[in-house]
Design an enzyme around this catalytic site. Structure first.
Site, PDB file in Angstrom:
ATOM      1  N   ASP A 167     -12.876  -2.500  -0.244  1.00  4.60           N
ATOM      2  CA  ASP A 167     -12.666  -3.837  -1.229  1.00  4.60           C
ATOM      3  C   ASP A 167     -13.463  -4.376  -2.132  1.00  4.60           C
ATOM      4  O   ASP A 167     -13.181  -4.736  -3.030  1.00  4.60           O
ATOM      5  CB  ASP A 167     -12.449  -5.030  -0.204  1.00  4.60           C
ATOM      6  CG  ASP A 167     -11.148  -4.966   0.872  1.00  4.60           C
ATOM      7  OD1 ASP A 167     -10.319  -4.149   0.298  1.00  4.60           O
ATOM      8  OD2 ASP A 167     -11.322  -5.308   2.071  1.00  4.60           O
ATOM      9  N   GLY A 214     -15.058 -15.843   5.496  1.00  7.73           N
ATOM     10  CA  GLY A 214     -14.253 -14.889   6.151  1.00  7.73           C
ATOM     11  C   GLY A 214     -14.455 -13.573   5.772  1.00  7.73           C
ATOM     12  O   GLY A 214     -15.157 -13.159   5.126  1.00  7.73           O
ATOM     13  N   LYS A 256      -9.783  -5.160  10.685  1.00  6.78           N
ATOM     14  CA  LYS A 256     -10.965  -4.925   9.652  1.00  6.78           C
ATOM     15  C   LYS A 256     -12.136  -4.647  10.918  1.00  6.78           C
ATOM     16  O   LYS A 256     -13.101  -3.826  10.428  1.00  6.78           O
ATOM     17  CB  LYS A 256     -11.197  -5.299   8.586  1.00  6.78           C
ATOM     18  CG  LYS A 256      -9.926  -5.244   7.462  1.00  6.78           C
ATOM     19  CD  LYS A 256     -10.150  -6.036   6.225  1.00  6.78           C
ATOM     20  CE  LYS A 256      -9.058  -5.741   5.300  1.00  6.78           C
ATOM     21  NZ  LYS A 256      -9.259  -6.262   4.004  1.00  6.78           N
ATOM     22  N   SER A 293       0.789  -1.233   0.067  1.00  5.66           N
ATOM     23  CA  SER A 293       0.052   0.126   0.010  1.00  5.66           C
ATOM     24  C   SER A 293       0.761   1.385  -0.123  1.00  5.66           C
ATOM     25  O   SER A 293       0.589   2.157  -1.007  1.00  5.66           O
ATOM     26  CB  SER A 293      -1.008  -0.043   1.192  1.00  5.66           C
ATOM     27  OG  SER A 293      -2.005  -1.067   0.867  1.00  5.66           O
ATOM     28  N   THR A 348      -5.978  -3.316   7.898  1.00  4.17           N
ATOM     29  CA  THR A 348      -5.898  -4.723   7.095  1.00  4.17           C
ATOM     30  C   THR A 348      -5.513  -5.751   8.332  1.00  4.17           C
ATOM     31  O   THR A 348      -5.979  -5.344   9.367  1.00  4.17           O
ATOM     32  CB  THR A 348      -4.497  -4.802   6.278  1.00  4.17           C
ATOM     33  OG1 THR A 348      -4.465  -6.103   5.719  1.00  4.17           O
ATOM     34  CG2 THR A 348      -3.316  -4.583   6.995  1.00  4.17           C
TER      35      THR A 348
HETATM   36  P1  ATR Z   1     -10.078 -13.695   6.129  1.00  5.97           P
HETATM   37  O1  ATR Z   1     -10.756 -12.965   6.881  1.00  5.97           O
HETATM   38  O2  ATR Z   1      -8.790 -13.368   5.468  1.00  5.97           O
HETATM   39  O3  ATR Z   1     -11.283 -14.214   4.792  1.00  5.97           O
HETATM   40  P2  ATR Z   1     -10.646 -16.052   7.640  1.00  5.97           P
HETATM   41  O4  ATR Z   1     -11.834 -15.269   8.442  1.00  5.97           O
HETATM   42  O5  ATR Z   1      -9.768 -17.032   8.349  1.00  5.97           O
HETATM   43  O6  ATR Z   1      -9.755 -14.821   6.653  1.00  5.97           O
HETATM   44  O7  ATR Z   1     -11.228 -16.753   6.653  1.00  5.97           O
HETATM   45  C1  ATR Z   1     -10.749 -17.823   5.844  1.00  5.97           C
HETATM   46  C2  ATR Z   1     -11.788 -18.737   4.807  1.00  5.97           C
HETATM   47  O8  ATR Z   1     -11.152 -19.477   4.106  1.00  5.97           O
HETATM   48  C3  ATR Z   1     -12.816 -19.412   5.551  1.00  5.97           C
HETATM   49  O9  ATR Z   1     -14.047 -19.096   4.748  1.00  5.97           O
HETATM   50  C4  ATR Z   1     -12.399 -20.587   5.620  1.00  5.97           C
HETATM   51  O10 ATR Z   1     -13.473 -21.630   5.895  1.00  5.97           O
HETATM   52  P3  ATR Z   1     -14.091 -21.932   7.141  1.00  5.97           P
HETATM   53  O11 ATR Z   1     -15.156 -20.643   7.600  1.00  5.97           O
HETATM   54  O12 ATR Z   1     -14.901 -23.161   7.106  1.00  5.97           O
HETATM   55  O13 ATR Z   1     -13.087 -21.919   8.247  1.00  5.97           O
HETATM   56  C5  ATR Z   1     -11.549 -20.821   4.462  1.00  5.97           C
HETATM   57  N1  ATR Z   1     -10.550 -21.841   4.544  1.00  5.97           N
HETATM   58  C6  ATR Z   1      -9.386 -21.692   5.276  1.00  5.97           C
HETATM   59  N2  ATR Z   1      -8.645 -22.972   4.857  1.00  5.97           N
HETATM   60  C7  ATR Z   1      -9.480 -23.863   3.979  1.00  5.97           C
HETATM   61  C8  ATR Z   1      -9.347 -25.053   3.367  1.00  5.97           C
HETATM   62  N3  ATR Z   1      -8.410 -25.663   3.722  1.00  5.97           N
HETATM   63  N4  ATR Z   1     -10.337 -25.526   2.606  1.00  5.97           N
HETATM   64  C9  ATR Z   1     -11.508 -24.839   2.113  1.00  5.97           C
HETATM   65  N5  ATR Z   1     -11.709 -23.479   2.773  1.00  5.97           N
HETATM   66  C10 ATR Z   1     -10.765 -22.913   3.807  1.00  5.97           C
END
Ligand code: ATR
Length: 292
Positions: A113, A140, A74, A25, A70
């Site tokens: 975003d 997420g 957030k 950024s 970030t």
């Molecule tokens: P962010 O805020 O960056 O989106 P997060 O809140 O940790 O990060 O979300 C990560 C996302 O990736 C979630 O949707 C997670 O699925 P879950 O809600 O079931 O935890 C998904 N995710 C992470 N690892 C994964 C994997 N190996 N296969 C499928 N989905 C995955």
């Protein structure tokens, strides 16, 4: 004008997060400032995990005008602002704060975003969203942050698919009225049967970071459709390779990064930078880093 006067007139901003050392950024905003002749100094603000608010308040008290926010702050940024834009309300998260004075209503929280993603898809990639079928993977912060503006682009359908279906359902429930207002069919799904042949597939999961590969099958892709990962660099590569191997047009999150930054810059400065040369410069940097 003396150098001291110029320094006095320079407005300060930063990207606040933990970690922030690798954030691009500052480089992006430096290019915007130069291009638009705005006196902006944009740095990095590393916030301890337990004192995001105090760190940010000290930054503002020191005269700064705003910040990008970030991972992982957030949600906290959204919570602490006095005012929120409608798209930040939908996301329940903010990536942009403007430190407006109390007399002007107090701090404003926005989330750029989603509009950044939509602009990257429709303008930079030239792929329409209106009337198209969209599959968004993950529930997420990344996916929650973009769903509102995606719906606003009026695709015919958006499926939000997640490993944990409850989380997708909660986000869908929050966007139900917004989708109805825009004539968009919106539903939650698991990763096992999200549907087939989507025009646009967007990966907002952390699956590749977790070493989990691509969390859906190739039947989700339409040949010639767009498959976009919100990440860039090595983290996006497995998804992009997979998409290309199955006949889709692959795109990483670099354009989204530049576009969300441009929208933040416009909110702060009232002027919208030209993103094309900035994206080209950043692309060259990232490609060079990956070649090594
Ligand atoms: P962010 O805020 O960056 O989106 P997060 O809140 O940790 O990060 O979300 C990560 C996302 O990736 C979630 O949707 C997670 O699925 P879950 O809600 O079931 O935890 C998904 N995710 C992470 N690892 C994964 C994997 N190996 N296969 C499928 N989905 C995955």
């Amino acid at each position: 004008m003396t150098a001291a006067m110029t320094a006095d007139m320079t407005d300060r901003y930063a990207v606040a997060g933990n970690p922030v050392a690798h954030s691009r950024s500052p480089a992006i905003h430096a290019m915007f400032a130069q291009q638009t002749h705005q006196a902006v100094d944009y740095g990095r603000l590393l916030c301890p995990l337990d004192s995001f608010t105090a760190t940010l308040r000290a930054f503002a008290d020191g005269g700064a005008k705003g910040a990008n926010v970030t991972v992982p702050f957030k949600f906290e940024a959204f919570a602490l602002a006095a005012r929120r834009t409608p798209r930040a309300e939908l996301a329940q998260a903010a990536n942009t704060l403007r430190f407006d004075a109390e007399a002007d209503g107090g701090w404003l929280a926005d989330n750029t975003d989603g509009v950044g993603l939509v602009r990257d898809i429709t303008v930079n990639a030239g792929v329409p969203l209106a009337g198209q079928r969209v599959l968004l993977l993950g529930a997420g912060g990344a996916s929650a942050g973009v769903l509102g503006p995606l719906i606003e682009a009026r695709p015919s359908e958006v499926v939000l698919a997640n490993r944990t279906v409850d989380k997708a359902e909660a986000i869908v429930a929050r966007h139900r009225q917004w989708a109805a207002d825009h004539g968009v069919v919106l539903r939650a799904a698991g990763l096992d049967a999200p549907g087939e042949a989507f025009d646009v597939l967007i990966n907002g999961t952390a699956a590749s970071l977790a070493g989990g590969g691509v969390p859906v099958g190739p039947q989700t892709l339409r040949t010639g459709g767009l498959a976009l990962d919100m990440m860039y660099g090595p983290a996006a590569r497995p998804f992009l390779d997979w998409a290309r191997a199955h006949g889709a047009q692959a795109r990483d999150g670099l354009g989204m990064l530049v576009e969300q930054a441009a929208e933040s810059f416009a909110l702060w400065r009232g002027v919208r930078p030209d993103t094309a040369p900035v994206l080209a410069a950043l692309r060259a940097e990232v490609d060079a880093a990956q070649a090594h």
